[in-house]
Design a protein around this motif. Structure first.
Motif, PDB file in Angstrom:
ATOM      1  N   THR A  90       0.854  -1.194   0.000  1.00 18.92           N
ATOM      2  CA  THR A  90       0.000   0.000   0.000  1.00 18.92           C
ATOM      3  C   THR A  90       0.887   1.240   0.000  1.00 18.92           C
ATOM      4  O   THR A  90       1.823   1.361   0.792  1.00 18.92           O
ATOM      5  N   VAL A  91       0.588   2.167  -0.898  1.00 24.12           N
ATOM      6  CA  VAL A  91       1.393   3.382  -1.028  1.00 24.12           C
ATOM      7  C   VAL A  91       0.835   4.451  -0.090  1.00 24.12           C
ATOM      8  O   VAL A  91      -0.357   4.769  -0.113  1.00 24.12           O
ATOM      9  N   SER A 224       7.400   1.336  -6.326  1.00 25.08           N
ATOM     10  CA  SER A 224       6.179   2.060  -5.961  1.00 25.08           C
ATOM     11  C   SER A 224       6.475   3.405  -5.302  1.00 25.08           C
ATOM     12  O   SER A 224       5.574   4.033  -4.752  1.00 25.08           O
ATOM     13  N   THR A 225       7.734   3.845  -5.346  1.00 22.75           N
ATOM     14  CA  THR A 225       8.146   5.077  -4.686  1.00 22.75           C
ATOM     15  C   THR A 225       8.330   6.186  -5.707  1.00 22.75           C
ATOM     16  O   THR A 225       8.864   5.963  -6.794  1.00 22.75           O
ATOM     17  N   ARG A 238      -3.590   2.604  -2.544  1.00 25.89           N
ATOM     18  CA  ARG A 238      -3.005   3.740  -1.833  1.00 25.89           C
ATOM     19  C   ARG A 238      -3.848   4.090  -0.616  1.00 25.89           C
ATOM     20  O   ARG A 238      -5.067   3.847  -0.594  1.00 25.89           O
ATOM     21  N   ALA A 239      -3.190   4.646   0.385  1.00 24.58           N
ATOM     22  CA  ALA A 239      -3.863   5.001   1.637  1.00 24.58           C
ATOM     23  C   ALA A 239      -4.413   6.420   1.566  1.00 24.58           C
ATOM     24  O   ALA A 239      -3.742   7.338   1.080  1.00 24.58           O
ATOM     25  N   ALA A 240      -5.623   6.588   2.067  1.00 26.00           N
ATOM     26  CA  ALA A 240      -6.208   7.924   2.193  1.00 26.00           C
ATOM     27  C   ALA A 240      -5.674   8.599   3.452  1.00 26.00           C
ATOM     28  O   ALA A 240      -5.160   7.947   4.362  1.00 26.00           O
ATOM     29  N   LEU A 241      -5.803   9.921   3.495  1.00 26.55           N
ATOM     30  CA  LEU A 241      -5.423  10.705   4.666  1.00 26.55           C
ATOM     31  C   LEU A 241      -6.641  10.866   5.569  1.00 26.55           C
ATOM     32  O   LEU A 241      -7.748  11.117   5.084  1.00 26.55           O
ATOM     33  N   THR A 269       5.991   2.684   0.036  1.00 29.56           N
ATOM     34  CA  THR A 269       5.386   1.539   0.710  1.00 29.56           C
ATOM     35  C   THR A 269       6.332   1.016   1.789  1.00 29.56           C
ATOM     36  O   THR A 269       7.536   1.312   1.789  1.00 29.56           O
ATOM     37  N   ALA A 270       5.794   0.208   2.670  1.00 30.73           N
ATOM     38  CA  ALA A 270       6.646  -0.422   3.681  1.00 30.73           C
ATOM     39  C   ALA A 270       7.690  -1.320   3.021  1.00 30.73           C
ATOM     40  O   ALA A 270       8.842  -1.396   3.465  1.00 30.73           O
TER      41      ALA A 270
END
Length: 519
Positions: A90-91, A224-225, A238-241, A269-270
């Motif tokens: 997940t980004v 993914s970076t 992707r993660a939302a804020l 991502t991790a």
């Protein structure tokens, strides 16, 4: 060669020697595979509990030891109320965790002989100016990455808020008066560090974003970076804020940090960040190959500026080049936190002697979960037990960041004086105003009130509500929408405002604009 440059190598080796003799609770030999396995099991349980009790909607963790990724997992959800889970791919927008990543990119440029940490900005980017000529002539990449240029910490953040792009913001930093003498004070500056990175990339003839890909992301397989927001939003995973709304996490606001990409615009991502941590713990060696010379990278971890004590653990804290350098209860560590007040929290912590590192990325603000999990993991690794509830302790720190300021603003403007002085006619205030830093601003009538437009081509629009006399209120901050701020006009003998001060743009006393025309 100046004295500063002669001293820098002495400082590096003195610091390395000092680290070698720093006392710690456990030696590297004490950190057995069994103890690490037990620590990882408890770390996983703590992360699951943080998600289960709603402390954060989602997070991801990567742990590196002896050049191996020994833990990699996501927890919770990308967006609250939706089923999609966070995983290792997940980004996330990593906010100021971008700074040590960018310092690594510059270290790669130093390693390749393209620049040195003491390359002067006047040579690399001759158009850049600070307010005073002497610092402008002497300023180096090292100064900007150590936050010792004299620029106030918020310089340029206000221009970003009203829509200016990176080039315009960096140009206008010349109008900002210094908050300290050159190299005498530490002031954490997003756009100061951004200029350092952009200038370092200039000799390549490529953009900062291209250089970051070429020197770091691609060699480490960090597919993914990116340092471009457009790349972040292309990812489905992707993660939302998230920010708290009525006691629950809500994905309310999006954040495009391209203007300050080197300081806060990386998304990752991790899994990818764990590869970067491998490079850091390997002193520039990755997968058996030297990608960055050890001395170029080591300079990023030399403590140059004091930051005081860690607010929770009490350890002595310093700033190197894009890295916090701390001397705490488990010995020396390198780290950096990141946060968007619109909903991101991130952290990296590295224990260099043990070749141990942890990265934690979360999709909410305010929360102390990243620090809490990192401190708990360190206790488990070094001592075998957690000293205290670190998440709770850090939650208290982050909860207090905005609350008092918001409440003070609410109290200041809770009610106008009784009786309130009347406003003048709309024509007294309507007109065009300007200064060198903010640029143009236009005030116009709109129904029974006024509207203020600022930024390039009036990019941002704010309703003004009368409060008292020539003082009006607006609510400019999407992050704290219930926080009022003032816009105060100075009306001359002719019955027209000659100037106005925009409180939310006045952090560095540059929020006063003079009338330059009726419209």
């Amino acid at each position: 060669m100046r004295l500063d440059r002669n001293l820098c190598h002495w400082r590096i080796w003195a610091f390395i020697a000092f680290m070698a003799f720093w006392p710690r609770a456990a030696s590297a030999d004490d950190i057995t595979p069994e103890r690490i396995a037990a620590a990882l099991s408890k770390l996983e349980a703590l992360a699951e509990a943080a998600v289960a009790d709603g402390t954060v909607p989602g997070l991801a963790i990567g742990v590196v030891h002896d050049d191996e990724v020994i833990f990699l997992k996501g927890f919770g959800h990308r967006e609250a109320g939706k089923p999609e889970a966070v995983d290792a791919d997940t980004v996330f927008q990593i906010a100021s965790l971008s700074k040590p990543v960018s310092a690594t990119v510059v270290a790669a440029l130093v390693s390749d002989g393209i620049v040195s940490w003491d390359s002067e900005i006047a040579d690399l980017d001759p158009a850049f100016r600070l307010a005073d000529p002497y610092p402008t002539s002497q300023l180096t990449i090292r100064d900007l990455f150590a936050h010792r240029s004299g620029l106030p910490g918020t310089a340029g953040d206000d221009l970003e808020d009203i829509g200016y792009d990176r080039a315009e913001i960096l140009h206008r930093l010349r109008f900002v008066p210094p908050s300290s003498s050159f190299r005498a004070g530490y002031s954490y500056s997003n756009f100061g560090l951004t200029e350092g990175a952009v200038a370092a990339a200039k000799p390549t003839g490529k953009s900062w974003e291209e250089v970051a890909e070429e020197k770091l992301y691609r060699p480490l397989g960090m597919a993914s970076t990116s340092s471009r927001h457009s790349d972040f939003v292309k990812h489905a995973n992707r993660a939302a804020l998230h920010v708290p709304v009525n006691g629950a996490w809500a994905a309310k606001i999006k954040r495009d940090p391209d203007a300050q990409a080197p300081a806060g615009g990386v998304s990752s991502t991790a899994r990818d960040l764990s590869q970067w941590v491998r490079l850091i713990t390997g002193n520039g060696v990755y997968a058996g190959k030297t990608l960055i010379a050890a001395d170029a990278l080591a300079q990023t971890h030399v403590p140059l500026m004091t930051r005081g004590k860690n607010p929770v653990s009490g350890g002595e804290s310093f700033y190197g080049l894009g890295w916090n350098v701390e001397f705490g209860r488990h010995g020396p560590s390198w780290g950096h936190a990141g946060a968007f007040s619109v909903g991101a929290r991130t952290l990296v912590t590295v224990f260099p002697k043990e070749k141990l590192g942890i990265v934690i990325i979360a999709n909410a603000f305010p929360t102390g979960v990243p620090e809490g999990l990192s401190d708990s993991f360190a206790d488990l690794v070094f001592d075998g037990t957690v000293e205290k509830d670190w998440i709770k302790a850090w939650d208290g720190i982050y909860a207090g960041l905005f609350g008092p300021a918001v409440e003070a603003a609410k109290a200041a403007y809770a009610a106008p004086p009784s009786p309130a002085r009347p406003a003048g006619p709309a024509g007294a205030y309507a007109g065009r105003y300007a200064n060198d830093f903010i640029g143009d601003a236009v005030v116009s009538s709109a129904g029974d009130g006024l509207v203020l437009k600022v930024g390039p081509a009036g990019a941002r629009s704010y309703s003004l509500t009368h409060f008292d006399g020539d003082l009006f209120l607006t609510f400019p901050d999407a992050e704290t929408p219930d926080r009022p701020t003032g816009v105060n006009f100075v009306v001359g003998p002719d019955g027209k405002a000659s100037a106005m001060t925009i409180e939310f743009l006045d952090d560095n006393h540059l929020g006063t604009l003079r009338r330059v025309g009726d419209r």
